[in-house]
Design an enzyme around this catalytic site. Sequence first.
Site, PDB file in Angstrom:
ATOM      1  N   LYS A  35     -26.638 -39.093  65.730  1.00  0.00           N
ATOM      2  CA  LYS A  35     -24.902 -38.940  66.511  1.00  0.00           C
ATOM      3  C   LYS A  35     -25.805 -38.108  67.641  1.00  0.00           C
ATOM      4  O   LYS A  35     -25.662 -36.747  67.683  1.00  0.00           O
ATOM      5  CB  LYS A  35     -24.916 -37.740  65.483  1.00  0.00           C
ATOM      6  CG  LYS A  35     -23.562 -38.510  64.331  1.00  0.00           C
ATOM      7  CD  LYS A  35     -23.133 -38.512  63.176  1.00  0.00           C
ATOM      8  CE  LYS A  35     -22.672 -38.707  62.319  1.00  0.00           C
ATOM      9  NZ  LYS A  35     -24.023 -39.157  61.371  1.00  0.00           N
TER      10      LYS A  35
HETATM   11  P1  OMP Z   1     -22.062 -39.985  51.744  1.00  0.00           P
HETATM   12  O1  OMP Z   1     -20.659 -39.323  51.621  1.00  0.00           O
HETATM   13  O2  OMP Z   1     -22.773 -39.367  50.688  1.00  0.00           O
HETATM   14  O3  OMP Z   1     -22.193 -41.665  51.677  1.00  0.00           O
HETATM   15  O4  OMP Z   1     -22.839 -40.076  53.645  1.00  0.00           O
HETATM   16  C1  OMP Z   1     -22.211 -40.857  54.484  1.00  0.00           C
HETATM   17  C2  OMP Z   1     -23.000 -40.613  55.999  1.00  0.00           C
HETATM   18  O5  OMP Z   1     -22.675 -41.121  56.372  1.00  0.00           O
HETATM   19  C3  OMP Z   1     -23.996 -39.443  56.195  1.00  0.00           C
HETATM   20  O6  OMP Z   1     -25.367 -39.372  56.022  1.00  0.00           O
HETATM   21  C4  OMP Z   1     -23.010 -38.548  57.374  1.00  0.00           C
HETATM   22  O7  OMP Z   1     -23.541 -38.505  58.102  1.00  0.00           O
HETATM   23  C5  OMP Z   1     -22.978 -40.505  57.499  1.00  0.00           C
HETATM   24  N1  OMP Z   1     -21.438 -40.457  58.601  1.00  0.00           N
HETATM   25  C6  OMP Z   1     -20.150 -39.818  57.943  1.00  0.00           C
HETATM   26  O8  OMP Z   1     -20.231 -39.470  56.593  1.00  0.00           O
HETATM   27  N2  OMP Z   1     -18.973 -40.028  58.886  1.00  0.00           N
HETATM   28  C7  OMP Z   1     -18.657 -40.621  59.840  1.00  0.00           C
HETATM   29  O9  OMP Z   1     -17.904 -40.697  60.605  1.00  0.00           O
HETATM   30  C8  OMP Z   1     -20.356 -41.455  60.308  1.00  0.00           C
HETATM   31  C9  OMP Z   1     -21.607 -40.844  59.470  1.00  0.00           C
HETATM   32  C10 OMP Z   1     -22.421 -41.668  60.749  1.00  0.00           C
HETATM   33  O10 OMP Z   1     -22.349 -41.891  61.460  1.00  0.00           O
HETATM   34  O11 OMP Z   1     -22.692 -42.597  59.727  1.00  0.00           O
END
Ligand code: OMP
Length: 295
Positions: free
Chosen positions: A109
């Site tokens: 990001k």
């Molecule tokens: P879990 O919730 O464990 O599946 O992780 C989600 C991953 O996606 C994390 O690394 C967050 O930083 C990323 N993420 C989000 O959860 N929400 C978003 O809106 C964007 C991201 C991302 O850019 O991947």
Amino acid sequence: MSFFEKLNKAAEKNHSLLCVGLDSDFEKIPECLKKGKGKEVQLSSRQRADIILEFNRAIIDATKDAVCAYKPNSAFYEALGGRGLEILKQTIQYIRERAPAIPVILDAKRADIGSTNASYVQFAFSYLKTDAITLHPYLGREALQPFLDQKEKGIFVLCRTSNPGAGEFQDLVVEVKTPRHSTGQAPEELYKVVARQVADEWNMNGNCGLVVGSTYPEELKEVRAIVGAMPILVPGIGTQGGDVEKTIKAGIIDKGNGIIVNSSRGIIFASSDKDFAEAAKTEAIKLREEINKYR
Ligand code: OMP
């Protein structure tokens, strides 16, 4: 081969739209990997990093035939300092060796003024040798140009994020006016403006994608309608409670692809026991099949 070509090939080969997020938080690493390496409180950053690398390798070996991409989140590696960055690089190298067909999205990001972005580009693509990166759009196209110029890489721009407070700025209704003229577009939410700008103005090299959280399927549907077939990375399945069926139905394109569905904790920490890698594999296959049911 460009990132999106590689991604499509991997998705086809493994019949999968699943991206496994390597959010390898040391606190959640199974105890069996920490045992015999000293008391947890006494472990140095270097020792912690080495344990995470061992964990990542086991997760990659277990899941590599069920995924279309991996997404290490830089935060968990930066937290460990210099050795953390090294094991992030070694994790990416390991994917290259064991699963060369699977592309890697660096979740960082990033985004700054243009001259600074040139150094971020070097970090992501020359040092880490990742295939794609996540960016936020706030500084605008002119600043992000060093990323957009990377024709062979994937550039995922945050559009509508998965967090509960995503709407604070992203839902603001705005009217786009350049200094000289109005674009003629009726006022709309900021995330839609981002989607439109990326699709119409930023994607000249065909290397852009968007990030839209699976926790907002209605918004995902609206974004899909704006951007046509542009690839969308969809995190939020699993621990954050995103609905698989609604997500796929809202985001999929006619060919049955166009989205990359990420789950991190729900897969990699499926078990905190000795069977952690096997459990990750089972969860990955289960989620891949559930996604495929609605394609
Ligand atoms: P879990 O919730 O464990 O599946 O992780 C989600 C991953 O996606 C994390 O690394 C967050 O930083 C990323 N993420 C989000 O959860 N929400 C978003 O809106 C964007 C991201 C991302 O850019 O991947």
